[in-house]
Design a protein around this motif. Structure first.
Motif, PDB file in Angstrom:
ATOM      1  N   LEU A  78     -20.373 -56.919  19.098  1.00 12.20           N
ATOM      2  CA  LEU A  78     -21.241 -58.097  18.958  1.00 12.20           C
ATOM      3  C   LEU A  78     -20.802 -58.978  17.798  1.00 12.20           C
ATOM      4  CD1 LEU A  78     -24.728 -56.515  19.687  1.00 12.20           C
ATOM      5  CD2 LEU A  78     -23.479 -58.134  21.117  1.00 12.20           C
ATOM      6  N   GLN A  79     -20.382 -58.369  16.704  1.00 15.87           N
ATOM      7  CA  GLN A  79     -19.924 -59.140  15.547  1.00 15.87           C
ATOM      8  C   GLN A  79     -18.676 -59.946  15.888  1.00 15.87           C
ATOM      9  OE1 GLN A  79     -21.515 -59.417  12.427  1.00 15.87           O
ATOM     10  NE2 GLN A  79     -20.071 -61.107  12.311  1.00 15.87           N
ATOM     11  N   MET A  80     -17.758 -59.338  16.645  1.00 20.15           N
ATOM     12  CA  MET A  80     -16.551 -60.059  17.035  1.00 20.15           C
ATOM     13  C   MET A  80     -16.910 -61.263  17.907  1.00 20.15           C
ATOM     14  SD  MET A  80     -13.158 -58.783  19.091  1.00 20.15           S
ATOM     15  CE  MET A  80     -13.916 -58.842  20.702  1.00 20.15           C
ATOM     16  N   TRP A  81     -17.810 -61.071  18.870  1.00 18.90           N
ATOM     17  CA  TRP A  81     -18.237 -62.185  19.718  1.00 18.90           C
ATOM     18  C   TRP A  81     -18.933 -63.261  18.894  1.00 18.90           C
ATOM     19  CZ3 TRP A  81     -20.511 -58.594  23.984  1.00 18.90           C
ATOM     20  CH2 TRP A  81     -19.480 -58.173  24.827  1.00 18.90           C
ATOM     21  N   PHE A  82     -19.766 -62.842  17.953  1.00 14.46           N
ATOM     22  CA  PHE A  82     -20.476 -63.784  17.086  1.00 14.46           C
ATOM     23  C   PHE A  82     -19.479 -64.592  16.256  1.00 14.46           C
ATOM     24  CE2 PHE A  82     -22.647 -64.728  13.037  1.00 14.46           C
ATOM     25  CZ  PHE A  82     -23.679 -65.522  13.520  1.00 14.46           C
ATOM     26  N   ASP A  83     -18.487 -63.919  15.686  1.00 15.87           N
ATOM     27  CA  ASP A  83     -17.461 -64.606  14.890  1.00 15.87           C
ATOM     28  C   ASP A  83     -16.693 -65.622  15.736  1.00 15.87           C
ATOM     29  OD1 ASP A  83     -18.226 -63.080  12.722  1.00 15.87           O
ATOM     30  OD2 ASP A  83     -16.521 -61.696  12.881  1.00 15.87           O
ATOM     31  N   GLN A  84     -16.351 -65.236  16.969  1.00 14.26           N
ATOM     32  CA  GLN A  84     -15.630 -66.162  17.844  1.00 14.26           C
ATOM     33  C   GLN A  84     -16.505 -67.360  18.215  1.00 14.26           C
ATOM     34  OE1 GLN A  84     -14.124 -63.755  21.059  1.00 14.26           O
ATOM     35  NE2 GLN A  84     -12.335 -63.143  19.875  1.00 14.26           N
ATOM     36  N   TRP A  85     -17.772 -67.114  18.475  1.00 14.29           N
ATOM     37  CA  TRP A  85     -18.697 -68.204  18.782  1.00 14.29           C
ATOM     38  C   TRP A  85     -18.811 -69.157  17.591  1.00 14.29           C
ATOM     39  CZ3 TRP A  85     -20.599 -70.718  22.624  1.00 14.29           C
ATOM     40  CH2 TRP A  85     -21.668 -71.588  22.418  1.00 14.29           C
ATOM     41  N   ASN A  86     -18.923 -68.600  16.388  1.00 14.81           N
ATOM     42  CA  ASN A  86     -18.989 -69.442  15.186  1.00 14.81           C
ATOM     43  C   ASN A  86     -17.741 -70.300  15.056  1.00 14.81           C
ATOM     44  OD1 ASN A  86     -21.513 -68.823  14.244  1.00 14.81           O
ATOM     45  ND2 ASN A  86     -20.820 -67.185  12.905  1.00 14.81           N
ATOM     46  N   GLN A  87     -16.575 -69.725  15.347  1.00 14.04           N
ATOM     47  CA  GLN A  87     -15.338 -70.496  15.255  1.00 14.04           C
ATOM     48  C   GLN A  87     -15.328 -71.631  16.271  1.00 14.04           C
ATOM     49  OE1 GLN A  87     -12.897 -70.190  12.830  1.00 14.04           O
ATOM     50  NE2 GLN A  87     -12.416 -72.173  13.709  1.00 14.04           N
ATOM     51  N   ILE A  88     -15.810 -71.364  17.458  1.00 16.15           N
ATOM     52  CA  ILE A  88     -15.885 -72.407  18.481  1.00 16.15           C
ATOM     53  C   ILE A  88     -16.799 -73.540  18.017  1.00 16.15           C
ATOM     54  CG2 ILE A  88     -16.760 -72.935  20.806  1.00 16.15           C
ATOM     55  CD1 ILE A  88     -15.759 -70.093  21.593  1.00 16.15           C
ATOM     56  N   THR A  89     -17.957 -73.190  17.478  1.00 13.65           N
ATOM     57  CA  THR A  89     -18.882 -74.239  17.026  1.00 13.65           C
ATOM     58  C   THR A  89     -18.307 -75.008  15.844  1.00 13.65           C
ATOM     59  OG1 THR A  89     -20.139 -72.667  15.669  1.00 13.65           O
ATOM     60  CG2 THR A  89     -20.948 -73.087  17.902  1.00 13.65           C
ATOM     61  N   LEU A  90     -17.573 -74.327  14.959  1.00 13.83           N
ATOM     62  CA  LEU A  90     -16.914 -75.031  13.858  1.00 13.83           C
ATOM     63  C   LEU A  90     -15.848 -75.984  14.381  1.00 13.83           C
ATOM     64  CD1 LEU A  90     -16.477 -72.211  11.176  1.00 13.83           C
ATOM     65  CD2 LEU A  90     -17.970 -74.212  11.038  1.00 13.83           C
ATOM     66  N   ASP A  91     -15.081 -75.517  15.370  1.00 16.70           N
ATOM     67  CA  ASP A  91     -14.052 -76.372  15.966  1.00 16.70           C
ATOM     68  C   ASP A  91     -14.671 -77.636  16.559  1.00 16.70           C
ATOM     69  OD1 ASP A  91     -12.040 -74.632  15.271  1.00 16.70           O
ATOM     70  OD2 ASP A  91     -11.854 -73.739  17.269  1.00 16.70           O
TER      71      ASP A  91
END
Length: 107
Positions: A78-91
Motif C-alpha cells: 500500500l505504501q508503494m502504491w501511495f508513493d506512486q500516486w503522490n508522484q503522479i499528482t506531483l507530476d
C-alpha cells in the motif's frame, strides 16, 4: 548476488509481481516451491525475495522445519502504491510536465 540491482527490479518487474502473486496463492510459500511454481531457479527467486524484503513488499514468515516461509507485506504494498500516486499528482501539478504532456499529445 550478481551486479544486478534486485531492489529496483523488485519494485518494477513482472517477475517480482509474479512472485508476490505466487506467495499469496501458495499454502506454504518457501523459495523452492515458489521457484517450482514459476518454473525458475531458486537462486533467482531468492535474489528477488531479498530485493522485495529490502523495499518492504515481503517479509519472512514462520519456519516449517527447514523451510522459510514468506508473506506479502500489505502495508509495504500500500505504501508503494501511495508513493506512486503522490508522484503522479506531483507530476500533474508541475506546469513543465503538463506543457510537455500537451506537446506530446499535439504531435
Amino acid at each position: 548476488m550478481s551486479g544486478r540491482d534486485f531492489v529496483e527490479e523488485a519494485k518494477s518487474s513482472e517477475f517480482a509481481y509474479r512472485i508476490l502473486r505466487t506467495i499469496l496463492k501458495l499454502e506454504e510459500p518457501y523459495p523452492t516451491k515458489i521457484a517450482e511454481e514459476l518454473d525458475s531457479h531458486q537462486q533467482t527467486v531468492g535474489n528477488y525475495l531479498s530485493g522485495l524484503q529490502k523495499v518492504s513488499l515481503v517479509s519472512k514468515g514462520d519456519k516449517v522445519g527447514r523451510k522459510q516461509l514468506y508473506l506479502v507485506d500489505m502495508n509495504g504494498l500500500l505504501q508503494m502504491w501511495f508513493d506512486q500516486w503522490n508522484q503522479i499528482t506531483l507530476d500533474f501539478s508541475d506546469s513543465e510536465f503538463l506543457e510537455d504532456l500537451d506537446l506530446e499529445q499535439q504531435q
